[in-house]
Every structure is written in C-alpha cells, then in structure tokens.
Design an enzyme around this catalytic site. Sequence first.
Site, short mmCIF file in Angstrom:
data_model
loop_
_atom_site.label_atom_id
_atom_site.label_comp_id
_atom_site.label_asym_id
_atom_site.label_seq_id
_atom_site.Cartn_x
_atom_site.Cartn_y
_atom_site.Cartn_z
N HIS A 182 0.81 -1.23 0.00
CA HIS A 182 0.00 0.00 0.00
C HIS A 182 0.85 1.28 0.00
O HIS A 182 0.34 2.36 -0.30
CB HIS A 182 -0.98 0.00 1.19
CG HIS A 182 -0.36 0.27 2.51
ND1 HIS A 182 0.05 -0.72 3.37
CD2 HIS A 182 -0.08 1.44 3.15
CE1 HIS A 182 0.55 -0.19 4.47
NE2 HIS A 182 0.48 1.13 4.36
N ASP A 189 -0.08 -7.65 1.20
CA ASP A 189 0.42 -6.27 1.33
C ASP A 189 1.95 -6.22 1.30
O ASP A 189 2.57 -5.43 2.00
CB ASP A 189 -0.11 -5.58 2.59
CG ASP A 189 0.06 -4.06 2.54
OD1 ASP A 189 0.02 -3.51 1.43
OD2 ASP A 189 0.26 -3.44 3.60
N GLY A 199 4.02 6.59 8.06
CA GLY A 199 5.39 6.63 7.56
C GLY A 199 6.19 5.41 7.97
O GLY A 199 7.24 5.14 7.39
N ASN A 200 5.70 4.67 8.98
CA ASN A 200 6.36 3.43 9.39
C ASN A 200 6.05 2.26 8.47
O ASN A 200 6.78 1.26 8.47
CB ASN A 200 5.94 3.02 10.80
CG ASN A 200 6.81 3.63 11.89
OD1 ASN A 200 6.35 4.43 12.67
ND2 ASN A 200 8.07 3.24 11.92
N SER A 201 4.95 2.35 7.72
CA SER A 201 4.52 1.22 6.88
C SER A 201 5.64 0.79 5.93
O SER A 201 6.26 1.62 5.26
CB SER A 201 3.29 1.59 6.07
OG SER A 201 2.15 1.64 6.88
N GLY A 215 -10.28 -24.98 -4.97
CA GLY A 215 -11.54 -24.79 -5.68
C GLY A 215 -12.76 -25.05 -4.83
O GLY A 215 -13.70 -25.72 -5.27
#
Length: 391
Positions: free
Chosen positions: A21, A52, A124-126, A182
């Site tokens: 992200h 992510d 900002g840590n992501s 499936g």
Amino acid sequence: MQGLGSGVIVSPDGYILTANHVVSGADEIMVGLGIELRKYKAKKVGTDPGTDVALLKIDEKNLPAITFADSDKARAGDIVLAIGNPFGLRQTVTMGIISAVGRGGIGIVDYENFIQTDAAINMGNSGGALVDTEGRLLGINTAIFSRTGGNQGIGFAIPASLARDVMQSLREKGRVVRGYIGASVQTLTPELADAMKFKGQPTGGLVGEVTPKSPSEKAGMKTGDVITAVNGKKISDARELRLMIGSMAPGTKVQIEVNREGQSKIVNVELAEMPAGEAEEGAETTPEENAQPEKATVFGGVAVADLTDDVRTALNLSKDIKGAVIAEIDADSPAGKAGLREGDVIQEVNKQPVRSAKDLVAISKKLKPNEKILIRVWSQGRSGFVALEPK
C-alpha cells in the site's frame, strides 16, 4: 501527490521489501538511504496485494542487507524494535513487545497472519522493519488500529517468513503463485456445528460450495464437508486453511481430512494454481424493485420469491444457481440478525435442496420448533452456511 513510507534492504544488490500500500498506484518511486539521504530511483519488481508485500529494486551494490529471523518462533512477550520514518522523521527506532502472534480476521488483506506489537508505529512506518533484539527481521510493519490516526499501542506486521516466501516468488516469477483447491470455505462456528448436529466442540473449515471441475470436485469433496486437517496438521478455521493451501505450490498433492456426516474421511487433492481475482469478494447486488415476482413468507420475517429471468438478470445469477431469493427481510427477525439480506438466494434448508419459493415454504412448515435451522445461501458471489435460531 506524494506519499511516504519505509522499506527494508534484503540483499546487497539492491532488493528492498516494503508494504504494497506504500507504493500502490505510484508513478515514480524514490528511495533514500543513509543519514545523507542518497536518492535512487526504484523499479517495482512485483507486488502482492493479498499480503500487502511489495518488492523494489535499486541500482546499487554492496548494501548492508538484513538477516531474517525465524518468525514462526516469535512469541507474545518477546522484545521487538520498530524501525522506519514516522511523519518523515528518518531512522526512527521505537521499542515494545510482541502482544500476540497469528492475528487474523481483521479485514486488512486476504492472507492475514499478523504479528501484533505495542511498539509505536505511526504514519510513515509502513513497510519498515520489525526486528528482534539481535537486529534480525521478524516482520514488515503494515497497519495500526487507531481512533485518532496516531499510535495507540496496537500495530501489525507481516511475519518475515511469509514476506520472504512472497519476495522469492516475486523475484523469480514477478508474481505470487498460490495453491488452489476450488472450494468456498467458511469457519465452522459453534452455532453452525450445533445446527449440523456435530458432537463435542468441532473446529475447521465448512465447505459451502465446490467449484465445478476444480481439484476439490475431482477429489470427491462435497458441500457440507468440514475440513479438519491438511497433511495431518489440524485446521482451526477458514483463515488457517487459506494460509496453508496458499503457501503450497500448484501440483502439490495434499491429504485433506474431512468430517462428513459425522464420519472422518481422507480426500486426496492435487492443487491447481489460484486463478487471478479468485480471492476477491463478490460484488454486492440488490434486486431491482420492478423485478419482484410473487412472494411468500418464511422464518418469521423473510419474504422469498422464485428466481425468474428478471431476478437472475438483476442479481447477475447463472442458470446453475437454484433456490428462492430473499425479496424482503425484517432486520429484527432471526434471519436478519444472522446476516441474511435482500438478494441472497436460499439453496438448502437442513440439507434439503430448495428449488423454488414453494419448496421453501413446504420445508419450513416441517421444521421442529426448538431446533436450530441450517441454511445454505448464495450471497455476494459464493455459497455458505448460516445457522438460524428457532423463531
């Protein structure tokens, strides 16, 4: 418009792990290194929205690369450090402990197995590193729970073992290849287990639908089976099954243990490759007002109708889906409280197939007054089970 995040150097030749992200939708990605903030233009090697995770590459050599810890050995109470650029404050380190491991069901991504920490994580840590006291990578910081937008002591990191598997797949193939059985599977809740008359306290993944011509159908899996183990490892819920199958390569042969009508069976499945977009939820749809046929009421507050061609068109339903569509529902009824809604299609009641609204009315009249009702319902693009309390 500019965004800001963090990353982790994972190889001396310039590969960098970060959160998807952070770089999703970016036209240009710039990486800054060191106190002097040496700037590099980064290439996006690949991304995996399901976890992510994103992998970047810069043109540089002899970089200091992080060492991976065995995140499977992480335990609540372990001391950890979160490293990143919160609010643009470069090379910030905060300390805390692991609050929990194996967190899921949060709704952030499709494959959730987070490490929870109280180390301060802010905007900002992501994409930054969560490390142990020896500086080894335990996780990639990805999200926080907050009512204010700032740190409130509940942060989540993608385990290093999962991030490394994704990284290797992105590096080798440019995409993540996952195993696929499936089948649409949901967690077997106590209410569903009671309605299905299981004894004891069973757990596992309840099969709501088996995709035609899929590995599950070829192996003989059936709707209503409860998956209890894969290759001898116990399955507690649908999330664990998803993580386990998704981590295996297509072509892998697995032994799946199922509980079918109270009897334990082994189903041998050869995994296929997860089709693109398979993990996405079906789009929400509601029937058009002018497409409502004649209605009948069941379950004390649920008005149902036949699946006419107009209703099928309005709900984008294939001819293969049989049942009675919910035209109106009382939100305070047992069905409404159980999560059923207008546009859902009731396919079975207590394992008896429903072909029409008339079928459903006839079945509902024969129900015992004080027993839970097990309903199989088509909702939001897939089949699943719902347990109703007696009205």
